[in-house]
Design an enzyme around this catalytic site. Sequence first.
Site, PDB file in Angstrom:
ATOM      1  N   HIS A  27       0.694  -1.083  -0.376  1.00  0.00           N
ATOM      2  CA  HIS A  27       0.593  -0.093  -0.228  1.00  0.00           C
ATOM      3  C   HIS A  27       0.326   1.627   0.193  1.00  0.00           C
ATOM      4  O   HIS A  27       2.103   0.713   0.349  1.00  0.00           O
ATOM      5  CB  HIS A  27      -0.849   0.337   1.133  1.00  0.00           C
ATOM      6  CG  HIS A  27      -0.845  -0.118   2.297  1.00  0.00           C
ATOM      7  ND1 HIS A  27       1.022  -1.416   3.088  1.00  0.00           N
ATOM      8  CD2 HIS A  27      -0.253   1.273   3.344  1.00  0.00           C
ATOM      9  CE1 HIS A  27       1.205  -0.818   3.911  1.00  0.00           C
ATOM     10  NE2 HIS A  27       0.492   0.281   4.408  1.00  0.00           N
ATOM     11  N   ASP A  39       4.341   5.814   7.214  1.00  0.00           N
ATOM     12  CA  ASP A  39       5.140   5.835   8.350  1.00  0.00           C
ATOM     13  C   ASP A  39       6.767   5.423   7.921  1.00  0.00           C
ATOM     14  O   ASP A  39       7.559   5.450   8.445  1.00  0.00           O
ATOM     15  CB  ASP A  39       5.114   4.836   9.010  1.00  0.00           C
ATOM     16  CG  ASP A  39       5.336   3.451   8.805  1.00  0.00           C
ATOM     17  OD1 ASP A  39       5.109   2.920   7.212  1.00  0.00           O
ATOM     18  OD2 ASP A  39       4.059   2.507   9.594  1.00  0.00           O
ATOM     19  N   HIS A  40       6.941   5.281   6.522  1.00  0.00           N
ATOM     20  CA  HIS A  40       8.037   5.493   6.246  1.00  0.00           C
ATOM     21  C   HIS A  40       8.296   5.233   4.343  1.00  0.00           C
ATOM     22  O   HIS A  40       7.173   5.930   3.656  1.00  0.00           O
ATOM     23  CB  HIS A  40       9.035   4.118   5.708  1.00  0.00           C
ATOM     24  CG  HIS A  40       8.060   2.632   5.285  1.00  0.00           C
ATOM     25  ND1 HIS A  40       7.264   2.105   5.788  1.00  0.00           N
ATOM     26  CD2 HIS A  40       8.886   2.338   4.373  1.00  0.00           C
ATOM     27  CE1 HIS A  40       7.241   1.555   5.027  1.00  0.00           C
ATOM     28  NE2 HIS A  40       7.922   1.480   4.152  1.00  0.00           N
TER      29      HIS A  40
END
Lengths: 227, 227
Positions: free
Chosen positions: A55, A59-60
């Site tokens: 997806h 977060d990174h």
Amino acid sequence: MQIRQLFDTESSTYTYLVFDGREAALIDPVREQIERDLALARELELELSYVIETHVHADHITAAGLIRERTGAKTAASAAGAPCVDLHLEHGATLQLGATSITALATPGHTDDSISLLVPGAVFTGDTLLIRGCGRADFQNGDPGQLYDSITRELFVLPDDTSLYPGHDYNGRTTSTIGEEKRHNPRLAGKTRDQFIAIMTSLALPPPMKLAESVPANRACGGVKTS
Amino acid sequence: MQIRQLFDTESSTYTYLVFDGREAALIDPVREQIERDLALARELELELSYVIETHVHADHITAAGLIRERTGAKTAASAAGAPCVDLHLEHGATLQLGATSITALATPGHTDDSISLLVPGAVFTGDTLLIRGCGRADFQNGDPGQLYDSITRELFVLPDDTSLYPGHDYNGRTTSTIGEEKRHNPRLAGKTRDQFIAIMTSLALPPPMKLAESVPANRACGGVKTS
């Protein structure tokens, strides 16, 4: 087929190197870990055919675009995923690594573009289903009811002994099985759809630290120009 | 036989739950992770027969004694290991888990009590051999020449496709193979014994953070009274 699990401590993200013979795919590579991951592929004498995103991460930042530039690997994601990728995978689409088929399962709910990736005996669940947990469903068009449906209709129908490789773990656990999560996942075991929705909507989590930065970067495959 | 790998972020220590049927062993459990590890064993409906230490650790405190108190598992270590354990394993000694034999290999050098644990197709190497590295050899009667001999005579003689499960990793790698380390471990691939000793004696590492606290605690199985 072999699977090599890799961890990024800062974001608690798991990256997977999957290979059959010399053909390999990287699932969810993290930009800061690109040298480690490419060195491993090189040392194992693998050719990276695909970089697959479960997806658009919040977060990174992905290494997908850089890896495409450096290796010629094709990037792949959900049909609803990052516009930059080479291959948009519809539900049921397959990628081939030697004799191994990787099948994309549309499992929206954490985000609207979440997919899981099925290989013989194992499934890479991204943030859809985690070990004794699941991804949040409160941003990027997340939807807890849809997440429940994806987990119960696409993942919990797999054989109980299917190995589960999550997109994250925050407690040092590396793998689980579908049967274990059906029995012991506290958000799902014995819970109705309404109970699951109530749990997810009561979480009141702070926004992910890199949301504003990561989502646009990842929609551009890590900020690298598309080919 | 199944293997479940677990990670302690603070000390970068890997703990392993190995099981065959309902019989299980924990290798190198960390005190702070005891609830996680016992919960997993309980959820998998396992009986903990053994807690095995690969050596007296200097960077974390073991959960072995507490687990023995709570589950009745027998604690095991090298014949040269912690005095508190129930079973002192000589080179070649075996422990049985269902149909699976766990064989202790004396692999001193990181410490004088270091063992590796061999199961079908895999070896748990503690700090003797790490992924693209190895444990230091400058305290607890460590000896770089002995470490080289242990690695080359006990571990590098295993089949190349033997899975390697290390005691630590500091770069997010989870597993390797014996063949990979023979080819790509920078301290060992193409290095003579003298070159290896020169590398190890030039490391000039600071002392482990928990050396003074951990070693006496671990010689007492985590500070818990021996039975």
